[in-house]
Design a protein around this motif. Structure first.
Motif, PDB file in Angstrom:
ATOM      1  N   ASP A   1     -37.614  48.397   7.148  1.00  0.00           N
ATOM      2  CA  ASP A   1     -36.443  47.841   6.462  1.00  0.00           C
ATOM      3  C   ASP A   1     -35.329  48.870   6.305  1.00  0.00           C
ATOM      4  O   ASP A   1     -34.147  48.498   6.180  1.00  0.00           O
ATOM      5  CB  ASP A   1     -36.840  47.298   5.092  1.00  0.00           C
ATOM      6  N   LYS A   2     -35.698  50.157   6.330  1.00  0.00           N
ATOM      7  CA  LYS A   2     -34.696  51.222   6.248  1.00  0.00           C
ATOM      8  C   LYS A   2     -34.248  51.683   7.638  1.00  0.00           C
ATOM      9  O   LYS A   2     -33.559  52.686   7.773  1.00  0.00           O
ATOM     10  CB  LYS A   2     -35.263  52.410   5.466  1.00  0.00           C
TER      11      LYS A   2
ATOM     12  N   ASP B   1     -23.997  47.507   3.562  1.00  0.00           N
ATOM     13  CA  ASP B   1     -23.941  46.074   3.303  1.00  0.00           C
ATOM     14  C   ASP B   1     -25.039  45.677   2.319  1.00  0.00           C
ATOM     15  O   ASP B   1     -25.737  46.532   1.763  1.00  0.00           O
ATOM     16  CB  ASP B   1     -24.040  45.291   4.611  1.00  0.00           C
ATOM     17  N   SER B   2     -25.209  44.377   2.095  1.00  0.00           N
ATOM     18  CA  SER B   2     -26.177  43.894   1.101  1.00  0.00           C
ATOM     19  C   SER B   2     -27.617  44.226   1.466  1.00  0.00           C
ATOM     20  O   SER B   2     -28.497  44.232   0.598  1.00  0.00           O
ATOM     21  CB  SER B   2     -26.023  42.381   0.923  1.00  0.00           C
ATOM     22  N   ASP B   3     -27.869  44.514   2.754  1.00  0.00           N
ATOM     23  CA  ASP B   3     -29.216  44.892   3.189  1.00  0.00           C
ATOM     24  C   ASP B   3     -29.410  46.398   3.214  1.00  0.00           C
ATOM     25  O   ASP B   3     -30.451  46.888   3.676  1.00  0.00           O
ATOM     26  CB  ASP B   3     -29.491  44.321   4.585  1.00  0.00           C
TER      27      ASP B   3
ATOM     28  N   ASP C   1     -19.657  44.549   5.477  1.00  0.00           N
ATOM     29  CA  ASP C   1     -20.653  43.564   5.897  1.00  0.00           C
ATOM     30  C   ASP C   1     -20.794  43.415   7.408  1.00  0.00           C
ATOM     31  O   ASP C   1     -21.636  42.655   7.876  1.00  0.00           O
ATOM     32  CB  ASP C   1     -20.311  42.196   5.297  1.00  0.00           C
TER      33      ASP C   1
END
Length: 666
Positions: A32-33, A241-243, A273
């Motif tokens: 995820d990173k 961004d949001s992630d 984004d």
């Protein structure tokens, strides 16, 4: 004893289950990173402990795919898809196909691509594949024309994205040791310059190279400002961004009064984004092209264009649409001096990974209504690996560059240089009888244009009436066919840079027996033929060509010296006469009406004379040694409209003329 063994076995199974679950959890955190290299280590340990889930196979395949480790990607994507799980996203059929192609396994690639097309029939990549099943036979191989040279300034790391400005090479590289990028465990990219004088590599600008990525620079044609790509960082503060993903952004930097680069500016089109990257500017500095995944993007990234003003400000970006963009990735655009648009894509049909493509004359004034299409640049520009960031500079000794991670390079990505071959196409002609449509053999066909870019400009029609010429692209040619006892025919054809069939048909008319006069065919303002028969004995010194060949007068507008549209039609007839009768020499005589002073009218008539002769020479290719000329002002009025006599403009117009008097006919 059996109960004890079952308890022990259950203990080990439980321990293995919790071990694999822990490794998957650790792997997911790293994944995820975007720390894909570290994530694979945890997933592989989970597999060793018995993990057998679509999630693990999918993420293992992705981690290897994103780092171009395609043999491993094939292994784990195959395990994922061989589970016959209907819930699997069809994109993994596509990625497995691409991973096979990356290794040159085209048969296996096509097999999985067919499955992807079955599951995603509306995807543009599926449609392109179905339309080009024989793509390997249609992608050109120009290895005999193009020789790639691995650039001397390549390092053992990644070097890519060449831009040439005033013989200085700019590029991106991660050769400098420092903090590692978790995606691939390599250093971050910086911008560099090849110092040709010192034969050395120097930093583009130390204050502009940050701890994160910088790449893909382009300098405006006037040299006042530049755009480059960088991670989203302002000062020392990073933005995500949001992630939690730090996106690529487009920055502008201007020259100071002392000629040095000032402080960078973040453009308004950027956002936390989405990414904006890899800019290129057209020759006149009016448009900037770039890659982005901003809202409205078709695939993973698309090519966009925005109008550019003299200060380097952008208008609202426009997506280039379905001709260019697919559901895959389109990136690294480049526009050359001719208006050809190049870009890299893994969505169009190619040899593997990213391939380089071109749309010829993308910025051309398309008055000849030729269809735009995407053309794969073929070998050796492309390979089964990633080939991208194609650039070419035709006015700088036809220098070209591309970036690639193909086999036998110095590092990860390498820059290759080459000389761009000239563009040639074939003109196929056929000569026929105008009345019967029968072929005519032995006709003399001449190809001409004022730039003289034809190696063999003359040919004789073959037994089947055909001729063929190899010519340079981007040029308009006049094709003239002639044969004894036939009236000649001629036509014009523009040869675009886009590949096409260039066919011309010349239709000659048989001169009836008994006619001793020469026949010459003109074209009027409406495109209709005007056949004129002339006795060569009438071409006497002192005669006006207008009278002999029934040509309309060459008139000028009041107080103007520009050639009018209707006069161009008549001047083309004069050109045709001079081409037919190569011994003719003429005196161009130009005049005005009586309005205005004598001095002014004399000057105006000289300008009209100069414009008339210039048209014959520049547009018709007539040797200037065959033409003399003079302006006579208002001294040769041919009607009643002399000074003091009231006339309307139509009557005055009769005096605003050029005449063509024979000086020599043999």
């Amino acid at each position: 004893m059996k109960k004890i063994l079952l308890i022990i076995l259950s203990f080990f199974c439980s321990a293995a289950f919790y071990a694999q679950k822990g490794k998957v959890k650790k792997g997911n955190k790293k994944y995820d990173k975007l720390a894909y290299i570290d994530a694979t280590e945890e997933y592989l340990k989970a597999v060793e402990n018995g993990a057998d889930s679509p999630e693990v196979y999918q993420k293992l395949g992705n981690a290897y795919f994103y780092n171009n480790k395609m043999e491993d990607a094939v292994k784990w994507y195959s395990k994922l898809l061989n589970q016959d799980n209907d819930a699997v996203d069809p994109i993994y059929y596509y990625r497995l196909s691409q991973a096979h192609k990356y290794q040159g396994n085209y048969k296996d690639s096509d097999k999985w691509m067919l499955k992807f097309a079955e599951k995603s029939p509306s995807d543009s990549r599926s449609k392109l594949f179905k339309e080009s099943r024989d793509y390997l036979t249609t992608i050109p191989n120009k290895s005999d024309e193009i020789q790639l040279t691995n650039a001397k300034f390549n390092s053992e790391k990644s070097d890519f994205g060449t831009f040439l400005y005033k013989d200085t090479i700019y590029f991106a590289s991660n050769r400098k040791e420092g903090e590692k990028y978790k995606w691939n465990n390599q250093p971050f990219l910086d911008l560099y310059i090849v110092d040709s004088e010192k034969n050395d590599i120097i930093s583009f600008d130390e204050k502009l190279n940050t701890k994160l990525h910088e790449s893909s620079i382009v300098i405006s044609p006037n040299g006042d400002y530049a755009f480059f790509t960088r991670n989203n960082i302002i000062g020392k503060k990073e933005h995500s961004d949001s992630d939690g993903v730090n996106r690529l952004q487009l920055y502008r930097v201007r020259k100071n009064e002392d000629g040095k680069w000032g402080k960078e500016e973040l453009l308004k089109i950027n956002s936390d984004d989405y990414s904006v990257a890899h800019p290129t500017i057209n020759q006149d500095g009016t448009k900037i092209y770039f890659a982005s995944d901003m809202p409205g993007t078709v695939g993973e990234s698309d090519i966009y264009v925005a109008k550019l003003d003299e200060e380097g400000n952008l208008e609202e970006p426009q997506n280039l649409g379905s001709l260019v963009n697919t559901e895959g990735q389109e990136s690294f655009p480049f526009i050359n001096e001719k208006g050809d648009l190049f870009f890299a894509s893994n969505g169009h049909i190619g040899l593997g990974g990213f391939d380089n493509y071109v749309i010829r004359e993308f910025e051309h004034d398309d008055s000849f209504q030729e269809t735009l299409y995407v053309d794969n640049l073929g070998k050796p520009i492309n390979s089964s690996k990633d080939d991208f960031a194609y650039t070419e500079y035709l006015s700088s000794n036809r220098k070209g560059f591309l970036s690639s991670n193909r086999e036998n390079g110095k590092g990860d990505d390498d820059i290759y240089s080459f000389k761009v071959p000239k563009c040639y196409q074939i003109i196929d002609g056929i000569v026929k009888d105008k009345k019967t449509d029968q072929i005519i053999t032995g006709a003399n066909v001449v190809l001409d244009n004022k730039n003289n870019v034809v190696s063999s400009p003359e040919a004789i029609s073959n037994a089947d009436g055909t001729v063929s010429f190899k010519v340079e692209c981007g040029t308009t040619f006049k094709v003239v066919g002639a044969k004894e006892k036939y009236t000649p025919d001629e036509t014009e054809i523009y040869i675009p840079r886009r590949k096409k069939e260039n066919i011309v048909t010349l239709r000659l008319s048989l001169i009836p027996e008994g006619i001793v006069e020469d026949t010459i065919v003109f074209e009027d303002k409406d495109g209709n033929e005007q056949v004129v028969q002339v006795n060569p004995k009438d071409l006497k010194v002192g005669q006006d060509l207008k009278e002999i060949f029934k040509i309309n007068p060459i008139y000028f507008d009041f107080d103007k010296s520009t050639i009018r549209k209707d006069s161009k039609v008549e001047l083309k007839k004069i050109i045709k006469i001079l081409n037919k009768y190569s011994n003719l020499k003429i005196d161009v005589q130009s005049h005005t009406d009586v309005r205005g002073s004598n001095t002014y009218n004399e000057s105006l008539s000289k300008r009209r004379n100069k414009a008339t002769i210039a048209y014959l020479v520049n547009e018709g290719g007539i040797n200037p040694n065959r033409i003399v000329g003079e302006g006579y002002g208002e001294t040769r009025i041919i009607n009643k409209c002399k000074e003091g006599v009231k006339c309307n403009d139509t009557e005055h117009e009769e005096n605003r003329r050029s005449e063509f008097i024979i000086l020599e006919s043999k």
